[in-house]
Write an enzyme that holds these catalytic residues in place. Structure first.
Site, short mmCIF file in Angstrom:
data_model
loop_
_atom_site.label_atom_id
_atom_site.label_comp_id
_atom_site.label_asym_id
_atom_site.label_seq_id
_atom_site.Cartn_x
_atom_site.Cartn_y
_atom_site.Cartn_z
N ASN A 16 60.06 19.71 11.13
CA ASN A 16 60.70 18.60 10.45
C ASN A 16 59.72 17.95 9.47
O ASN A 16 58.52 17.92 9.69
CB ASN A 16 61.29 17.58 11.43
CG ASN A 16 60.30 17.04 12.44
OD1 ASN A 16 59.48 17.76 12.99
ND2 ASN A 16 60.38 15.74 12.69
N CYS B 20 65.29 18.52 8.79
CA CYS B 20 65.06 19.00 10.16
C CYS B 20 64.41 20.38 10.17
O CYS B 20 64.58 21.18 9.25
CB CYS B 20 66.39 19.08 10.91
SG CYS B 20 67.24 17.50 11.06
N GLU C 228 65.14 22.99 12.01
CA GLU C 228 66.10 24.08 12.06
C GLU C 228 66.57 24.48 10.67
O GLU C 228 66.63 25.67 10.33
CB GLU C 228 67.32 23.69 12.91
CG GLU C 228 66.98 23.31 14.33
CD GLU C 228 66.76 21.81 14.52
OE1 GLU C 228 65.95 21.20 13.77
OE2 GLU C 228 67.38 21.23 15.43
N CYS D 98 70.75 18.41 15.72
CA CYS D 98 71.67 17.39 15.21
C CYS D 98 72.94 18.06 14.64
O CYS D 98 73.00 19.27 14.48
CB CYS D 98 70.98 16.55 14.14
SG CYS D 98 70.76 17.38 12.54
N CYS E 133 72.44 20.21 11.43
CA CYS E 133 71.85 21.52 11.71
C CYS E 133 72.87 22.45 12.35
O CYS E 133 72.90 23.65 12.06
CB CYS E 133 70.62 21.37 12.61
SG CYS E 133 69.23 20.62 11.74
#
Length: 130
Positions: free
Chosen positions: A42, A53, A55, A86, A89
């Site tokens: 992140n 993020c 991901e 989240c 993502c």
């Protein structure tokens, strides 16, 4: 690549997190169908909406190299239970299909799930337009 090796790559990526505002470092490693692994951490910004993020960074790195078919992604953070991605993502993952999602933490706890289980009924313009 084993699950633990993928988690270890996510842990390594987490070390590069730039999280001066939340102090919540996250690492991710996505394995493609071709066997390549792309990592992300992140990256925060003082204008919070510009943060990204781990991901999504890992997935975007893979896509920028021509990879769009994923086997699995591992996500790691220093949380009590395995960290969960989240909503943004989850939607980005869903864009590329239903693949395995490995949630973990620094304690070594692991939970395996899938994109479909994390985001059932995801928005898909290709599917929903017809």
């Amino acid at each position: 690549m084993t699950v633990q090796e993928l988690i270890n790559k996510a842990k390594e990526a987490k070390k590069h997190a730039y999280a001066p505002y939340s102090n919540f470092a996250v690492g991710a490693a996505v394995e493609t169908e071709s066997g390549r692994v792309y990592t992300g951490c992140n990256v925060e910004n003082s204008s919070f909406g510009l943060s990204m993020c781990a991901e999504r960074i890992a997935i975007f790195k893979a896509v920028s190299e021509g990879e769009t078919k994923f086997r699995r992604i591992a996500i790691v953070a220093d949380t009590k239970r395995p960290v969960s991605p989240c909503g943004a993502c989850r939607q980005v993952m869903a864009e590329f299909g239903d693949f395995e999602v490995i949630l973990s933490n620094e304690n070594g706890d692991i939970e395996k799930t899938s994109v479909e289980k994390l985001l059932p009924g995801s928005f898909d313009l290709r599917r929903d337009k017809s």
